[in-house]
Design a protein around this motif. Structure first.
Motif, PDB file in Angstrom:
ATOM      1  N   GLY A  87       0.804  -1.215   0.000  1.00  0.00           N
ATOM      2  CA  GLY A  87       0.000   0.000   0.000  1.00  0.00           C
ATOM      3  C   GLY A  87       0.833   1.259   0.000  1.00  0.00           C
ATOM      4  O   GLY A  87       0.396   2.302   0.472  1.00  0.00           O
ATOM      5  N   LYS A  88       2.051   1.210  -0.560  1.00  0.00           N
ATOM      6  CA  LYS A  88       2.955   2.358  -0.533  1.00  0.00           C
ATOM      7  C   LYS A  88       3.222   2.955  -1.912  1.00  0.00           C
ATOM      8  O   LYS A  88       4.010   3.880  -2.044  1.00  0.00           O
ATOM      9  CB  LYS A  88       4.298   1.945   0.093  1.00  0.00           C
ATOM     10  N   TYR A  89       2.568   2.420  -2.935  1.00  0.00           N
ATOM     11  CA  TYR A  89       2.846   2.880  -4.289  1.00  0.00           C
ATOM     12  C   TYR A  89       2.383   4.329  -4.476  1.00  0.00           C
ATOM     13  O   TYR A  89       1.303   4.704  -4.049  1.00  0.00           O
ATOM     14  CB  TYR A  89       2.138   1.994  -5.312  1.00  0.00           C
ATOM     15  N   HIS A  90       3.226   5.139  -5.136  1.00  0.00           N
ATOM     16  CA  HIS A  90       2.855   6.534  -5.416  1.00  0.00           C
ATOM     17  C   HIS A  90       3.528   6.986  -6.712  1.00  0.00           C
ATOM     18  O   HIS A  90       4.742   6.852  -6.869  1.00  0.00           O
ATOM     19  CB  HIS A  90       3.289   7.454  -4.277  1.00  0.00           C
ATOM     20  N   LYS A  91       2.721   7.498  -7.626  1.00  0.00           N
ATOM     21  CA  LYS A  91       3.227   8.053  -8.886  1.00  0.00           C
ATOM     22  C   LYS A  91       2.625   9.443  -9.036  1.00  0.00           C
ATOM     23  O   LYS A  91       1.443   9.642  -8.765  1.00  0.00           O
ATOM     24  CB  LYS A  91       2.806   7.173 -10.063  1.00  0.00           C
ATOM     25  N   GLN A  92       3.442  10.396  -9.452  1.00  0.00           N
ATOM     26  CA  GLN A  92       2.939  11.753  -9.625  1.00  0.00           C
ATOM     27  C   GLN A  92       3.122  12.210 -11.069  1.00  0.00           C
ATOM     28  O   GLN A  92       4.187  12.033 -11.662  1.00  0.00           O
ATOM     29  CB  GLN A  92       3.644  12.735  -8.690  1.00  0.00           C
ATOM     30  N   ILE A  93       2.056  12.773 -11.634  1.00  0.00           N
ATOM     31  CA  ILE A  93       2.073  13.305 -12.992  1.00  0.00           C
ATOM     32  C   ILE A  93       1.803  14.798 -12.912  1.00  0.00           C
ATOM     33  O   ILE A  93       0.822  15.218 -12.296  1.00  0.00           O
ATOM     34  CB  ILE A  93       0.993  12.630 -13.864  1.00  0.00           C
ATOM     35  N   ARG A  94       2.660  15.584 -13.518  1.00  0.00           N
ATOM     36  CA  ARG A  94       2.455  17.039 -13.540  1.00  0.00           C
ATOM     37  C   ARG A  94       1.949  17.432 -14.925  1.00  0.00           C
ATOM     38  O   ARG A  94       2.629  17.225 -15.928  1.00  0.00           O
ATOM     39  CB  ARG A  94       3.748  17.775 -13.212  1.00  0.00           C
ATOM     40  N   ILE A  95       0.759  17.986 -14.969  1.00  0.00           N
ATOM     41  CA  ILE A  95       0.193  18.468 -16.225  1.00  0.00           C
ATOM     42  C   ILE A  95       0.482  19.960 -16.313  1.00  0.00           C
ATOM     43  O   ILE A  95       0.041  20.738 -15.463  1.00  0.00           O
ATOM     44  CB  ILE A  95      -1.326  18.200 -16.303  1.00  0.00           C
ATOM     45  N   GLU A  96       1.237  20.354 -17.312  1.00  0.00           N
ATOM     46  CA  GLU A  96       1.615  21.759 -17.468  1.00  0.00           C
ATOM     47  C   GLU A  96       0.467  22.568 -18.072  1.00  0.00           C
ATOM     48  O   GLU A  96      -0.424  22.021 -18.731  1.00  0.00           O
ATOM     49  CB  GLU A  96       2.859  21.873 -18.365  1.00  0.00           C
ATOM     50  N   ASP A  97       0.516  23.877 -17.856  1.00  0.00           N
ATOM     51  CA  ASP A  97      -0.486  24.769 -18.422  1.00  0.00           C
ATOM     52  C   ASP A  97      -0.465  24.686 -19.945  1.00  0.00           C
ATOM     53  O   ASP A  97       0.602  24.721 -20.570  1.00  0.00           O
ATOM     54  CB  ASP A  97      -0.206  26.201 -17.977  1.00  0.00           C
ATOM     55  N   ASN A  98      -1.631  24.502 -20.539  1.00  0.00           N
ATOM     56  CA  ASN A  98      -1.814  24.392 -21.992  1.00  0.00           C
ATOM     57  C   ASN A  98      -1.333  23.064 -22.568  1.00  0.00           C
ATOM     58  O   ASN A  98      -1.318  22.902 -23.793  1.00  0.00           O
ATOM     59  CB  ASN A  98      -1.132  25.546 -22.745  1.00  0.00           C
ATOM     60  N   ALA A  99      -0.945  22.112 -21.730  1.00  0.00           N
ATOM     61  CA  ALA A  99      -0.534  20.795 -22.228  1.00  0.00           C
ATOM     62  C   ALA A  99      -1.733  20.076 -22.838  1.00  0.00           C
ATOM     63  O   ALA A  99      -2.876  20.272 -22.428  1.00  0.00           O
ATOM     64  CB  ALA A  99       0.051  19.962 -21.092  1.00  0.00           C
ATOM     65  N   THR A 100      -1.473  19.252 -23.846  1.00  0.00           N
ATOM     66  CA  THR A 100      -2.510  18.423 -24.450  1.00  0.00           C
ATOM     67  C   THR A 100      -2.100  16.959 -24.331  1.00  0.00           C
ATOM     68  O   THR A 100      -0.975  16.652 -23.944  1.00  0.00           O
ATOM     69  CB  THR A 100      -2.726  18.783 -25.933  1.00  0.00           C
TER      70      THR A 100
END
Length: 250
Positions: A87-100
Motif C-alpha cells: 500500500g505504498k505505491y505513489h506516482k505523480q504526474i504534472r500536467i503543465e499549463d496548456n498541455a494536451t
C-alpha cells in the motif's frame, strides 16, 4: 548494407541510447514507473538494432546491454509490485499549463483493469454544465471498458445558485442512461466535501488537484479539442496515483 538501411540502423541506435539514458535518469530519481516504461521502450529499440545489424561484435555488445537492462526492469517491476502490496505505491504526474494529450482515457486506462466493477468519484464541482459533461464523459469511458463497471458512487456538492435544479435533472438523466448499460449510479451530496479523488476497487486511487475539471474552455464549438479531450489544452494541475489494499473508506 545499403546506405538507407545503415542510416535507419543508426537512427535506431540513437533513439535507443537516448531512451536508455532517460530510463537511467528516472531510475536514479526514484521515478520507477516512468523509468520502467523507458526501459521497456529502449529494450525494444535495441532489439531492433540487433536484428538490423550484420556486425556480430555489435550484436554481442547490444545483447549484453539488453540483458542488463532487462534485469533492471524486472527488479523495478518487483519493487513496484511490492509497493502495491504494501500500500505504498505513489506516482505523480504534472500536467503543465496548456498541455494536451491528457484525455480521461490517457489518464485512467492504465488502472481500469478488467476486474474493476466499482468506482468512487469524490469531486465537489460536478454541478455546472461543463462539469456535468466532464462527468458524463468519464462515465462513457467506464462503460466502454475494458473494465466491467457495475456501480459508480458520486459524492459532490449542490449547486448553490439557480442551477441546482438543472444539476439534479442532469445527474438523474445520466443515472437513467447508465442503467440502460447495467450500471448503477449512486449520488450523494455533501456541503463540506473539499478533496477530489477517484477510486477503483482494484486498489487504485487517483487524486487530481482540479478534479475532473482540468480542461480549458475551447475557443469555439467547432474548434479542435471541443469533442476530443486529448486535443483540449489543460489547466496546470498535479495528478497523484496511489495503490492501496483497500479503496472503500470505512
Amino acid at each position: 548494407m545499403s546506405r538507407a538501411r545503415s542510416d535507419g540502423t543508426a537512427a535506431l541506435e540513437r533513439a535507443g541510447a537516448e531512451t536508455m539514458k532517460r530510463a537511467v535518469q528516472l531510475d536514479e530519481a526514484s521515478r520507477f514507473q516512468e523509468s520502467l516504461v523507458c526501459y521497456q521502450e529502449g529494450i525494444d529499440l535495441l532489439l531492433q538494432v540487433v536484428k538490423a545489424t550484420a556486425d556480430e561484435a555489435k550484436k554481442h555488445r547490444y545483447r549484453q546491454k539488453i540483458s542488463e537492462y532487462m534485469t533492471r526492469a524486472e527488479d523495478i517491476k518487483k519493487h513496484i509490485e511490492k509497493e502495491k502490496q504494501d500500500g505504498k505505491y505513489h506516482k505523480q504526474i504534472r500536467i503543465e499549463d496548456n498541455a494536451t494529450g491528457f484525455g480521461y482515457e490517457k489518464l485512467f486506462h492504465e488502472y481500469l483493469t478488467e476486474i474493476v466493477s466499482e468506482v468512487w468519484v469524490e469531486d465537489p464541482y460536478i454541478r455546472q454544465v461543463h462539469q456535468l459533461y466532464n462527468f458524463l464523459r468519464f462515465c462513457e469511458m467506464l462503460v466502454k471498458g475494458p473494465c466491467k463497471v457495475k456501480t459508480i458512487h458520486l459524492l459532490t456538492s449542490y449547486d448553490v445558485g439557480s442551477g441546482r435544479s438543472q444539476q439534479l435533472s442532469v445527474l438523474e438523466e445520466i443515472k437513467q442512461s447508465l442503467s440502460n448499460y447495467g450500471v448503477t449510479l449512486n449520488i450523494d451530496f455533501s456541503s463540506s466535501i473539499h478533496d477530489r479523488e477517484i477510486r477503483f476497487n482494484n486498489g487504485w486511487m487517483i487524486k487530481i488537484g482540479r478534479g475532473l475539471d482540468y480542461f480549458k474552455k475551447p475557443k469555439g464549438h467547432f474548434s479542435i479539442g471541443y469533442c476530443d479531450f486529448d486535443l483540449r489544452p489543460c489547466h496546470e494541475t498535479t495528478v497523484d496515483v496511489f495503490h492501496t489494499k483497500y479503496t472503500k473508506k470505512t
